[in-house]
Design a protein around this motif. Structure first.
Motif, PDB file in Angstrom:
ATOM      1  N   PHE A   1      21.668  90.907  54.975  1.00  0.00           N
ATOM      2  CA  PHE A   1      22.898  91.651  54.701  1.00  0.00           C
ATOM      3  C   PHE A   1      23.912  90.766  53.982  1.00  0.00           C
ATOM      4  O   PHE A   1      24.617  91.219  53.081  1.00  0.00           O
ATOM      5  N   VAL A   2      23.980  89.491  54.380  1.00  0.00           N
ATOM      6  CA  VAL A   2      24.871  88.553  53.694  1.00  0.00           C
ATOM      7  C   VAL A   2      24.465  88.417  52.227  1.00  0.00           C
ATOM      8  O   VAL A   2      25.310  88.205  51.351  1.00  0.00           O
ATOM      9  N   ALA A   3      23.173  88.562  51.947  1.00  0.00           N
ATOM     10  CA  ALA A   3      22.646  88.356  50.598  1.00  0.00           C
ATOM     11  C   ALA A   3      22.835  89.552  49.680  1.00  0.00           C
ATOM     12  O   ALA A   3      22.435  89.483  48.508  1.00  0.00           O
ATOM     13  N   VAL A   4      23.434  90.636  50.146  1.00  0.00           N
ATOM     14  CA  VAL A   4      23.599  91.827  49.312  1.00  0.00           C
ATOM     15  C   VAL A   4      24.357  91.487  48.029  1.00  0.00           C
ATOM     16  O   VAL A   4      24.000  91.930  46.933  1.00  0.00           O
ATOM     17  N   GLY A   5      25.414  90.690  48.152  1.00  0.00           N
ATOM     18  CA  GLY A   5      26.164  90.297  46.962  1.00  0.00           C
ATOM     19  C   GLY A   5      25.325  89.481  45.995  1.00  0.00           C
ATOM     20  O   GLY A   5      25.505  89.574  44.770  1.00  0.00           O
ATOM     21  N   LEU A   6      24.399  88.693  46.526  1.00  0.00           N
ATOM     22  CA  LEU A   6      23.511  87.904  45.669  1.00  0.00           C
ATOM     23  C   LEU A   6      22.550  88.802  44.911  1.00  0.00           C
ATOM     24  O   LEU A   6      22.230  88.547  43.742  1.00  0.00           O
ATOM     25  N   TYR A   7      22.069  89.865  45.580  1.00  0.00           N
ATOM     26  CA  TYR A   7      21.195  90.821  44.887  1.00  0.00           C
ATOM     27  C   TYR A   7      21.937  91.449  43.705  1.00  0.00           C
ATOM     28  O   TYR A   7      21.377  91.607  42.621  1.00  0.00           O
ATOM     29  N   GLU A   8      23.199  91.804  43.933  1.00  0.00           N
ATOM     30  CA  GLU A   8      23.971  92.428  42.864  1.00  0.00           C
ATOM     31  C   GLU A   8      24.228  91.445  41.726  1.00  0.00           C
ATOM     32  O   GLU A   8      24.171  91.818  40.543  1.00  0.00           O
ATOM     33  N   ALA A   9      24.484  90.177  42.062  1.00  0.00           N
ATOM     34  CA  ALA A   9      24.697  89.175  41.016  1.00  0.00           C
ATOM     35  C   ALA A   9      23.433  89.014  40.178  1.00  0.00           C
ATOM     36  O   ALA A   9      23.502  88.953  38.936  1.00  0.00           O
ATOM     37  N   SER A  10      22.279  88.940  40.830  1.00  0.00           N
ATOM     38  CA  SER A  10      21.019  88.815  40.095  1.00  0.00           C
ATOM     39  C   SER A  10      20.747  90.065  39.261  1.00  0.00           C
ATOM     40  O   SER A  10      20.241  89.975  38.136  1.00  0.00           O
ATOM     41  N   ARG A  11      21.062  91.225  39.818  1.00  0.00           N
ATOM     42  CA  ARG A  11      20.848  92.473  39.086  1.00  0.00           C
ATOM     43  C   ARG A  11      21.674  92.493  37.804  1.00  0.00           C
ATOM     44  O   ARG A  11      21.184  92.851  36.722  1.00  0.00           O
ATOM     45  N   ARG A  12      22.927  92.109  37.918  1.00  0.00           N
ATOM     46  CA  ARG A  12      23.812  92.121  36.764  1.00  0.00           C
ATOM     47  C   ARG A  12      23.388  91.077  35.721  1.00  0.00           C
ATOM     48  O   ARG A  12      23.434  91.348  34.519  1.00  0.00           O
ATOM     49  N   ARG A  13      23.004  89.906  36.181  1.00  0.00           N
ATOM     50  CA  ARG A  13      22.554  88.878  35.237  1.00  0.00           C
ATOM     51  C   ARG A  13      21.299  89.339  34.515  1.00  0.00           C
ATOM     52  O   ARG A  13      21.160  89.157  33.299  1.00  0.00           O
ATOM     53  N   GLU A  14      20.371  89.964  35.242  1.00  0.00           N
ATOM     54  CA  GLU A  14      19.131  90.456  34.634  1.00  0.00           C
ATOM     55  C   GLU A  14      19.403  91.551  33.621  1.00  0.00           C
ATOM     56  O   GLU A  14      18.758  91.619  32.573  1.00  0.00           O
ATOM     57  N   ALA A  15      20.386  92.430  33.941  1.00  0.00           N
ATOM     58  CA  ALA A  15      20.692  93.556  33.056  1.00  0.00           C
ATOM     59  C   ALA A  15      21.661  93.181  31.945  1.00  0.00           C
ATOM     60  O   ALA A  15      21.962  94.015  31.085  1.00  0.00           O
ATOM     61  N   GLY A  16      22.170  91.953  31.956  1.00  0.00           N
ATOM     62  CA  GLY A  16      23.123  91.550  30.934  1.00  0.00           C
ATOM     63  C   GLY A  16      24.492  92.153  31.120  1.00  0.00           C
ATOM     64  O   GLY A  16      25.279  92.242  30.165  1.00  0.00           O
ATOM     65  N   GLN A  17      24.811  92.572  32.341  1.00  0.00           N
ATOM     66  CA  GLN A  17      26.114  93.162  32.632  1.00  0.00           C
ATOM     67  C   GLN A  17      27.101  92.068  33.026  1.00  0.00           C
ATOM     68  O   GLN A  17      26.706  91.008  33.526  1.00  0.00           O
ATOM     69  N   PRO A  18      28.400  92.310  32.814  1.00  0.00           N
ATOM     70  CA  PRO A  18      29.400  91.293  33.143  1.00  0.00           C
ATOM     71  C   PRO A  18      29.450  91.021  34.646  1.00  0.00           C
ATOM     72  O   PRO A  18      29.276  91.931  35.465  1.00  0.00           O
ATOM     73  N   LEU A  19      29.669  89.758  34.972  1.00  0.00           N
ATOM     74  CA  LEU A  19      29.762  89.336  36.370  1.00  0.00           C
ATOM     75  C   LEU A  19      31.221  89.157  36.746  1.00  0.00           C
ATOM     76  O   LEU A  19      31.992  88.524  36.012  1.00  0.00           O
ATOM     77  N   SER A  20      31.594  89.735  37.859  1.00  0.00           N
ATOM     78  CA  SER A  20      32.958  89.571  38.358  1.00  0.00           C
ATOM     79  C   SER A  20      32.922  89.607  39.878  1.00  0.00           C
ATOM     80  O   SER A  20      32.003  90.169  40.482  1.00  0.00           O
ATOM     81  N   TRP A  21      33.930  88.998  40.495  1.00  0.00           N
ATOM     82  CA  TRP A  21      33.991  88.999  41.954  1.00  0.00           C
ATOM     83  C   TRP A  21      34.130  90.414  42.488  1.00  0.00           C
ATOM     84  O   TRP A  21      33.553  90.763  43.517  1.00  0.00           O
ATOM     85  N   ARG A  22      34.891  91.239  41.792  1.00  0.00           N
ATOM     86  CA  ARG A  22      35.086  92.616  42.261  1.00  0.00           C
ATOM     87  C   ARG A  22      33.768  93.375  42.289  1.00  0.00           C
ATOM     88  O   ARG A  22      33.468  94.086  43.240  1.00  0.00           O
ATOM     89  N   ALA A  23      32.963  93.196  41.244  1.00  0.00           N
ATOM     90  CA  ALA A  23      31.685  93.904  41.176  1.00  0.00           C
ATOM     91  C   ALA A  23      30.710  93.394  42.227  1.00  0.00           C
ATOM     92  O   ALA A  23      30.029  94.178  42.897  1.00  0.00           O
ATOM     93  N   VAL A  24      30.626  92.066  42.379  1.00  0.00           N
ATOM     94  CA  VAL A  24      29.669  91.488  43.314  1.00  0.00           C
ATOM     95  C   VAL A  24      30.050  91.808  44.758  1.00  0.00           C
ATOM     96  O   VAL A  24      29.206  92.213  45.564  1.00  0.00           O
TER      97      VAL A  24
END
Length: 259
Positions: A84-107
């Motif tokens: 559950f703690v790693a949920v934000g990490l999954y989102e960061a990896s998803r965004r990096r893989e998709a080429g989407q911008p990374l931000s604290w709000r999104a993660v």
């Protein structure tokens, strides 16, 4: 906080899972996880830091509360909350893989999922699982320590015959519970981050991946357990690296396992 972009979320289709995972996939997932950690360390260090602080607080509470022996079941059950703690990490990896911008709000907003509370529902399950493990550990401790006539105020209680038997039984029970929980969350949480599905569908998909690739997924569980255990030894500090790398790696393994 913003929720995940609905225009980029995958439509709710029945997930199709692979049945041909190999041990080489685990190595590739770890390598990809390490690359993600190195490319965006701020997210990994943040979530790893949260985990470390929580572990230190748990240890401090046990010691100052006069119950140092409860550190063992608490540390054994502590990895249960890691997915559950790693949920934000999954989102960061998803965004990096998709080429989407990374931000604290999104993660950080990944915890809200797609606005349907499915990830938060999984969080409740995580909390219940950890609480249930602590209840079971208390029961096992009470049974064996009552027979030995010793209380829980000293670590020496674990060195008695009853204490050693308690550790053996507790480890066996804990291993079964931990693997069941791992099988339930290893794929379901990354899926809930990526897809707009209900948590029951995600849990079923997770169990299916583990069932179809049992030996490989058992190996992944062993890797996670060993790395987290070793990382917890130096006052939990090793989790600052181990947790984010494993979190990012789990995302990439999910992407390999689910079409």
């Amino acid at each position: 906080m913003e929720v995940l972009d609905h225009d980029t979320a995958i439509p709710p289709t029945p997930p199709q899972v692979a049945g041909d995972l190999a041990f080489g996939d685990l190595g590739r997932a770890l390598a990809a996880g390490w690359r993600d950690f190195r490319s965006m360390p701020q997210f990994g260090m943040f979530f790893g830091g949260v985990y470390v602080v929580a572990g230190l607080a748990m240890g401090w509470a046990a010691i100052t509360g006069g119950e140092p022996t409860w550190l063992i079941p608490a540390m054994a059950g502590f990895p249960l909350v890691a997915p559950f703690v790693a949920v934000g990490l999954y989102e960061a990896s998803r965004r990096r893989e998709a080429g989407q911008p990374l931000s604290w709000r999104a993660v950080l907003g990944a915890l809200k999922g797609h606005g349907d509370d499915q990830i938060l529902s999984m969080g409740v399950i995580v909390f219940v699982a950890f609480s249930f493990w602590m209840i079971v550990a208390h029961a096992i401790f009470a049974i064996f320590m009552a027979e030995s006539g010793m209380g829980g105020e000293s670590i020496e209680a674990f060195l008695t015959p009853a204490g050693l038997m308690m550790l053996a039984v507790g480890s066996a029970v804990g291993a079964v519970m931990a693997f069941a929980f791992y099988a339930m969350t290893v794929i379901s949480l990354p899926m809930l981050v990526e897809r707009k599905v209900d948590f029951l569908t995600a849990i079923i998909a997770s169990f299916t991946v583990v069932r179809r690739n049992f030996i490989v997924m058992l190996g992944w569980a062993a890797i996670i357990a060993v790395l987290l255990f070793v990382a917890m030894i130096p006052a939990f500090v090793g989790l600052m690296v181990a947790l984010p790398v494993l979190g990012h790696a789990t995302w990439h393994l999910y992407r390999r396992a689910v079409a």
